[in-house]
Write an enzyme that holds these catalytic residues in place. Structure first.
Site, PDB file in Angstrom:
ATOM      1  N   GLU A  12       0.844  -1.190   0.000  1.00  0.00           N
ATOM      2  CA  GLU A  12       0.000   0.000   0.000  1.00  0.00           C
ATOM      3  C   GLU A  12       0.884   1.246   0.000  1.00  0.00           C
ATOM      4  O   GLU A  12       1.847   1.341   0.754  1.00  0.00           O
ATOM      5  CB  GLU A  12      -0.917   0.015   1.223  1.00  0.00           C
ATOM      6  N   MET A  30     -11.952 -34.468 -36.813  1.00  0.00           N
ATOM      7  CA  MET A  30     -13.088 -34.231 -37.707  1.00  0.00           C
ATOM      8  C   MET A  30     -14.387 -34.805 -37.153  1.00  0.00           C
ATOM      9  O   MET A  30     -15.129 -35.508 -37.848  1.00  0.00           O
ATOM     10  CB  MET A  30     -12.786 -34.819 -39.097  1.00  0.00           C
ATOM     11  N   LEU A  38     -18.020 -32.544 -31.217  1.00  0.00           N
ATOM     12  CA  LEU A  38     -18.051 -33.087 -29.863  1.00  0.00           C
ATOM     13  C   LEU A  38     -19.427 -32.866 -29.232  1.00  0.00           C
ATOM     14  O   LEU A  38     -20.086 -31.852 -29.468  1.00  0.00           O
ATOM     15  CB  LEU A  38     -16.984 -32.410 -29.001  1.00  0.00           C
ATOM     16  N   ASN A  44      -8.721 -25.956 -29.023  1.00  0.00           N
ATOM     17  CA  ASN A  44      -8.773 -26.226 -30.455  1.00  0.00           C
ATOM     18  C   ASN A  44      -8.081 -25.073 -31.167  1.00  0.00           C
ATOM     19  O   ASN A  44      -7.916 -23.977 -30.615  1.00  0.00           O
ATOM     20  CB  ASN A  44     -10.229 -26.339 -30.931  1.00  0.00           C
ATOM     21  N   HIS A  72      -8.095 -22.947 -34.934  1.00  0.00           N
ATOM     22  CA  HIS A  72      -8.891 -22.717 -36.143  1.00  0.00           C
ATOM     23  C   HIS A  72      -8.105 -21.821 -37.093  1.00  0.00           C
ATOM     24  O   HIS A  72      -7.502 -20.822 -36.663  1.00  0.00           O
ATOM     25  CB  HIS A  72     -10.223 -22.053 -35.778  1.00  0.00           C
ATOM     26  N   GLU A 105       0.153 -21.798 -37.228  1.00  0.00           N
ATOM     27  CA  GLU A 105      -0.473 -22.709 -36.273  1.00  0.00           C
ATOM     28  C   GLU A 105       0.580 -23.472 -35.481  1.00  0.00           C
ATOM     29  O   GLU A 105       0.450 -23.672 -34.268  1.00  0.00           O
ATOM     30  CB  GLU A 105      -1.383 -23.701 -37.016  1.00  0.00           C
TER      31      GLU A 105
END
Length: 1374
Positions: free
Chosen positions: A198, A1262, A1265, A1279, A1281, A1346
């Site tokens: 502080e 592929m 879920l 995941n 994309h 990726e």
């Protein structure tokens, strides 16, 4: 300003301090204080008066009657009640906010909403009037909701910082249900518990401008060690070092100024003091609360530090002229105040206790006592009348001294039940005691002072063609400024040192001639190739930088540069406390010249028998053979003294018997080396000279053969030499043989010329009468023999030496006796020649062994229209000691090359050539060869040719096994591509960082100090090493060379600036390439701090100012750019966006690093984290699977995870083969065997749990879920994309991107939820769409992105740096 009367409202220690300071003003006539106190009334000019401050008309009338010029309101209650609104309506000026402004303290619910609205950093919170709802929130909040505040005013006691949810709920009951604070507790604010220190930061304000007071720290808890209940404050100190200057600048900008601006936007002109109670967290300062008045007890210490007139400041605030008011503070002192409280405080307290010791303390120098709760008792005694009775404030030059004085004085004041804390300010001591770079022996500020001293010296040497100035990464020279008649320009480069002549300078404390020695040794060498010198760089190493000594040396360098016609373009000063003793130095120099290829020397093919050998006289011993000089001195110093001129004690301060002007031996030995440039250049340009030999180490016997063809020799007549008496004295005193004299010293000949006899008279006319014929060129003959023969040398010495032969060394001395092994040096040259050849490139002329390295510019003329040469010098610093202690020298050469070529990259240059300097006490062939092998390796990696160097064996300068190295790199850049483009850098530019390999080659003095303090050795296992390496093995990892990763980006013209993060770290290097109008703002959460830094931070406290200044923290090259294409070029080398350019507030920091402490803490925890077991679900090729496998198996990436299982729904998926090759278990699930998608997913989930899987990564899986599977693995399911979500979800994202005409694409790693690519995004990596892109070409580049992004995201999740909250929100570690 006329004199005025003041009314101060209040009665406590705060008001006592304000009256005390106001009374100092010459503009204050009288001060009235209501209700005042006994202590206040004893203050000069001050009178206590009784007024009913709630009767505003009466107060206004009284004020007018007493000609009150200013009303100063101390406590918050009258402000909240609206006293300012009332009194100003009567025409009185008030220092304090209106009722509307006071609600920033008086209504915490309103205050929190205000902070949210105006984006003032603060803790998360929620407000309640219902106790049940408040307690439910405490038990279910997504953060530790343990701070309970009464929304209204509660005399500083309405805050409970609970240690548990139960305690927090109890506080809610006390405030809301039991009305502990009355109306002030009708609403409670429940806040997130923040961790940190502080700090109180107060500011004067006139409603427009804010002027900060020094940061202070209050101590709220009643007991030592921050124990017991909260109080109004048990002590304070200032300035508080727990907040950095950069953070303080942020507080001014983002908290206080933003609050004043926000209040103005709300229609509130806030005048007075605005007090920000802050928590300095690992993520930066966060606002806990605002107060609308001076703090108590902070005011008591702050007023002791204020140097400006308080009355003038307050008047400026009420008049709206604070911007014009200069507010100054005593920055050389610290102040500490200790509160002495009554028995039972803070719950209850006793009154009427007689106080003793007050007068005794008040008489002590440097102390002030401010009374808070004191009344007059019987017989005039002073008695207690409040909980906090007095504050003892002390000032001293150090915080520790001030704390000790205040605490000691507090123990003198006594009354029944008196108590005080004895640890005020102790929290700051760890910060003050933190180990700094200065404490390790390296003074960065002294180096900065040196640069300021020598910059005008260097500027005075500049010639046409010089670009830039000292202080940049490199020196720049425009080639077009040279002689335009050059048809085939050849660059000639040479490096050399001064040798052990330095030791005599140290003994004599005389450094003014060394600079000329250094320049002469280098320019004379390149002159031997016929080159005109145009640029020079120096390297200076020392144990402790003495600015006066270093300036003297550089002044000599600058003067010599002007004598030789070259510009001093830069250099390197290396302070190395573990390498050199204080007062010890070494020097190396680097000269560059140019010659037309047609005039390049030597012209061995034109040398003929009967050519003349000419000699230019030396000024003295020059700069070679000094180890033998010192050996002769040492041997003779052991002889007994005798009467007469034949025996001298051989002390350097004794008169030199051979001196013609009564100089001492030391002064004669320090006669500077002659510079032959001006004498010989005209003759070189007229083609009158066939060869030049600079007589340096190796003497006449070994230097002249360097310019002769194999079939010729020279025959010299020593009687023609201009032999100076110094050589006769040395020969006589050391019984040095003729052979040793001729191969050690120049023996009176500084430069040898080979010329045609027909040019003799023209040469003598051009060069001068000192040029003498000293021999001829002859055929060697069929029997061979030496290429240098000298006749008559001893007979020439005899008349000179006769005087000194009576007393001489007891035995004949040789150069080898002095510790220099010339044969070992020759052997080293034969070992390193093939290493140099392995680095050769187009343009290199000749090889090692000449006087200078040569590079033909025709080799690159097609690439450059207006080439600019870029030159840099550097060393490796005390990292050398690690290599020497470990006896591992192979990477040091790579370090050396990297430090130099990375610097010239910062000017946009491609490296061309490199030279090295290796200095040691005793030459160990295998060590030197290993270092040069590393240099060659680095040169190959950088695309630079190793074209020369210098090996200096200097006994007595370095202990056995110790050596130093310096490097000199030369590169080239097109004029219009020179970096930095400082004027192009603008707000919004992004900052990219390229990763380092480790500590690289800076900050090692601090590391040595830390290891010593911790009792660590280089053989200890590094606790952070994933490879199981020792500390030494981790620390010696070589510096990364960035040529291949950066040059392609530079050629695209999209980089505005580069910064090589070397000595001075982030804070000193980034500003070197930025305009002063902007600042760099970096976020430490964007990068991975190397564990060796976290070890230094956490094992021993290193000051926060020094850590970012001394080390690299992963990134070693910083790029300022404006195009994402640069990221595409550099990403494969680990580049990441780590910050941006912002506007810099006036006086603000040039570099801000956010979240630094939390990033260090996070990395410190990483080695202690267990590895998470990862399962990868894949249906096809599994290229992302491979990227995850490779990353998790690379110890350097600290992934804290391992791929433990691969699951697929396709029996022929290539991912199975990848797993098999990596030895990873696999499972194949055939969905046709299951009745539903849910049943199929349950089977997979069961398998994952049986394998104890922690995280699941989808890699081309592929299948959609089921919601049940997603919920079961929520927060543990990732995941990737191939688009920048939320754009282009679903299939064929690349074609969607092209059809949409997007300028960029990329990939997104996200948590999986029940939607299609809708989960929270962890990170993204961008890829530019280029003209002509097809679906396939774009997909190929995105796939590479990726492979980089997925492992990074996995590391974030596995290490806990990112997680998903119960509500499905992304939460980052802080």
């Amino acid at each position: 300003m006329t004199e005025g009367n003041i009314l101060v409202i209040g009665s406590g220690g705060r008001e006592h301090a304000l009256c005390w300071k106001l009374a100092d003003s010459p503009y204050v006539k009288r001060i009235y204080c209501t209700p005042g106190s006994v202590g206040i009334s004893t203050t000069n000019k001050v009178e206590s008066v009784e007024l009913n401050i709630t009767d505003y008309p009466a107060v206004a009338q009284w004020a007018k009657e007493h000609q009150i010029d200013l009303v100063v309101i101390g406590p918050e209650d009258p402000l909240d009640a609206g006293i300012v609104d009332a009194l100003t309506s009567y025409g009185l000026q008030c220092f304090g906010p209106t009722k509307a402004g006071a609600q920033i303290e008086a209504n915490k619910d309103w205050s929190k909403k205000f902070m949210d609205k105006y984006q003032i950093p603060t803790a998360r919170y929620k407000s309640f009037t219902d106790a049940a709802l408040a307690k439910e929130f405490i038990n279910t909040a997504p953060y530790p909701a343990l701070v309970v505040k009464a929304s209204g005013l509660a005399a500083g006691k309405g805050v409970v910082v609970a240690s548990s949810k139960e305690e927090a709920c109890q506080a809610v009951d006390e405030i809301l249900s039991e009305a502990k604070f009355g109306d002030a507790g009708q609403t409670v604010v429940i806040e997130e518990l923040l961790e940190g220190d502080e700090v109180s930061v107060l500011a004067f304000t006139d409603g427009e401008t804010v002027s900060l007071l020094p940061p202070a720290q209050d101590h709220k808890r009643v007991g030592d060690g921050d124990t017991g209940p909260n109080t109004g404050g048990m002590g304070a100190y200032s300035p508080c070092p727990l907040i950095t200057p950069d953070q303080l600048a942020d507080v001014k900008d983002q908290v206080l100024q933003r609050a004043v601006d926000g209040l103005k936007a709300e229609g509130i002109k806030y005048v007075g003091i605005l007090y920000a109670g802050l928590m300095v967290t690992k993520a930066g300062p966060m606002t806990l609360e605002f107060n609308c008045r001076f703090g108590d007890p902070e005011t008591q210490v702050l007023m002791t530090l204020l140097e400006s007139d308080l009355y003038s400041i307050m008047k400026a605030c009420v008049n709206g002229t604070l911007k014009q008011q200069q507010v100054t503070w005593n920055t050389k002192l610290s102040a500490v105040g200790v509160v002495i409280a009554s028995k039972g405080y803070p719950e209850t307290y006793t009154k009427g206790c007689v106080i003793s010791g007050l007068s005794q303390v008040q008489a002590m120098p440097g102390l002030v006592v401010f009374q808070s709760g004191v009344a007059r008792g019987a017989n005039g005694s002073l008695v207690t009348r409040g909980g906090r009775v007095v504050v003892v404030a002390a000032r001293a030059a150090s915080l520790r001294a001030a704390a000790a004085a205040a605490t000691a004085a507090a123990s003198v004041i006594d009354f029944p039940g008196a108590h005080h804390r004895k640890d005020i300010a102790h929290r700051a001591f760890s910060k003050i005691n933190g180990l700094s770079y200065l404490q390790s022996g390296v003074d960065i500020d002294a180096a900065a002072t040196l640069v300021r001293e020598i910059e005008p010296l260097a500027t005075a040497t500049h010639r046409r063609g010089v670009l830039g100035r000292l202080g940049c990464y490199s020196g720049l020279f425009q080639l077009s400024a040279m002689d335009p008649s050059l048809k085939d320009p050849v660059l000639v480069q040479g490096t050399d040192g001064v040798g052990t002549k330095l030791k005599i300078a140290e003994i004599m404390n005389k450094y003014d001639t060394l600079g000329q020695d250094l320049v002469a040794m280098c320019v004379n060498d390149i002159l031997c190739a016929g080159a005109e010198p145009f640029a020079f760089l120096d390297y200076m190493a020392c144990g402790r930088l003495q600015v006066d000594v270093a300036t003297t040396i550089v002044r000599g360098i600058a003067d010599a540069c002007m004598l030789s016609g070259c510009a001093l373009l830069g250099g390197e000063t290396a302070e190395m406390p573990s390498m050199y003793e204080a007062g010890k130095y070494d020097l190396a120099g680097f000269a560059v010249g140019v010659v037309d290829g047609a005039r390049q020397l030597p012209r061995a093919q034109r040398m003929r028998t009967a050519d003349l050998v000419l000699g230019l006289p030396a000024t003295g011993a020059h700069s070679n053979g000094y180890s033998l000089v010192q050996k002769i001195m040492a041997e003779n110093n052991l002889l007994p003294q005798s009467i007469g001129t034949s025996c001298w004690g051989c002390r350097y301060t004794d008169p030199a018997p051979f001196s013609t002007n009564n100089k001492s031996l030391g002064e004669e030995f320090l006669t500077p080396t002659g510079i032959y440039v001006k004498a010989l250049l005209p003759a070189i340009k007229k083609d009158l000279i066939k060869g030049l030999a600079h007589i340096t180490g190796g003497g006449l016997l070994e230097n002249i053969p360097r310019i002769l063809p194999p079939h010729l020799k020279v025959k010299l007549d020593a009687t023609k030499f201009n032999i100076k008496p110094i050589f006769a004295w040395l020969q006589a005193k050391g019984q040095v043989s003729e052979y040793e004299m001729l191969r050690t010293f120049n023996c009176g000949v500084g430069m040898v010329l080979i010329a045609d006899p027909q040019h003799l008279s023209e040469l003598q006319l051009l060069v001068g009468e000192d040029l003498a014929v000293i021999g001829t060129v002859e055929e060697i003959g069929p029997l061979g023999g030496p290429q240098t023969e000298v006749s008559g040398f001893l007979s020439a010495l005899k008349p000179l030496a006769a005087t000194w032969t009576a007393a001489r060394a007891p035995r004949p001395l040789s150069y080898k006796d002095s510790g220099v092994d010339i044969e070992a040096g020759d052997s080293l040259v034969s070992l390193i020649k093939p290493l140099a050849r392995s680095t050769t490139r187009s343009g290199v002329i000749g090889g090692l062994g000449g006087f200078g390295g040569c590079f033909q510019l025709k080799a690159i003329e097609q690439e450059y229209k207006d080439p600019v040469l870029v030159l840099a010098a550097d060393g490796v610093g005390t990292k050398l000691r690690i290599a020497q202690k470990m006896n591992e020298h192979g990477t040091i050469g790579v370090d050396l090359v990297a430090m130099c070529v990375n610097d010239i990259l910062c000017n946009g240059a491609a490296p061309l050539t490199f030279l090295d300097y290796f200095a040691c006490g005793r030459l160990q062939l295998h060590v030197a060869a290993a270092v040069v092998a590393g240099v060659a390796d680095g040169c190959r990696h950088a695309g630079a040719a190793l074209i020369g160097g210098e090996t200096a064996e200097m006994p007595g300068m370095y202990p056995a096994g110790v050596y130093d190295v310096a490097g000199f790199a030369l590169g080239v850049v097109e004029r219009d591509r020179i970096l930095p483009k400082i004027n192009d850098i603008t707000v919004g530019d992004i900052i990219i960082g390229l990763p380092s390999n480790g500590v690289h080659s800076n900050g090692f003095s601090l590391i040595h100090k830390l290891m010593k303090k911790l009792g660590l050795t280089l053989d200890d296992k590094a606790p952070f090493s994933k490879e199981g390496l020792t500390l030494g093995e981790e620390l010696i990892k070589p510096t990364r060379i960035y040529v291949r990763s950066v040059l392609p980006a530079l050629r695209g013209g999209r980089v505005k600036a580069l910064a090589h993060i070397t000595g001075g770290g982030l804070l000193d290097n980034l500003p070197r390439v930025m305009p002063r109008s902007v600042r760099a703002r970096l976020n430490a959460h964007y990068w991975h701090v190397h564990p060796v830094r976290t070890e230094t931070t956490c094992r021993v406290h290193v000051t926060d100012d020094d850590m970012p200044r001394d080390f690299r923290y992963l990134y070693s090259i910083i790029l300022y750019i404006y195009k994402t294409q640069v990221m595409n070029i550099t990403r494969s080398f680990g580049a990441m966006v780590i910050g941006s350019i912002q506007a810099r507030p006036p006086g603000g920091a040039r570099v801000l690093v956010d979240n630094f402490a939390s990033a260090v803490e996070f990395t410190r925890r990483m080695p202690m984290l267990p590895n998470k077991k990862v399962a990868v679900l894949a249906s096809g090729n599994g290229s992302n699977l491979q990227a995850l496998i490779d990353a998790t198996r690379d110890p350097a990436q600290y992934m804290c995870s391992e791929v433990a299982l691969v699951v697929t729904n396709k029996k022929n998926a290539y991912a199975l083969k990848r797993a098999e090759e990596a030895g990873i278990p696999t499972l194949i699930f055939n969905y046709t065997k299951y009745e539903s998608r849910e049943e199929f997913d349950r089977a997979i989930s069961a398998a994952l749990e049986s394998h104890k899987i922690d995280i699941v990564c989808l890699a081309g899986y592929m299948r959609i879920l089921s919601a049940e599977f997603v919920q079961r693995w929520k927060g543990r399911l990732l995941n990737i994309h191939p688009s920048l979500l939320p754009r282009h979800p679903g299939l064929d994202a690349h074609q969607q991107c092209l059809d949409a005409g997007d300028s960029e694409s990329g990939c997104t790693v996200h948590f999986v939820d029940e939607g299609m690519d809708t989960g929270p995004i962890v990170l993204q990596e961008r890829v530019a769409v280029v003209r002509g892109d097809t679906r396939e070409s774009l997909a190929e580049r995105v796939l590479l992105a990726e492979h980089r992004a997925y492992p990074r995201a996995l590391r974030l999740l596995a290490t806990g740096r990112v997680r998903l909250s119960a509500r499905g929100e992304l939460v980052w570690y802080s």
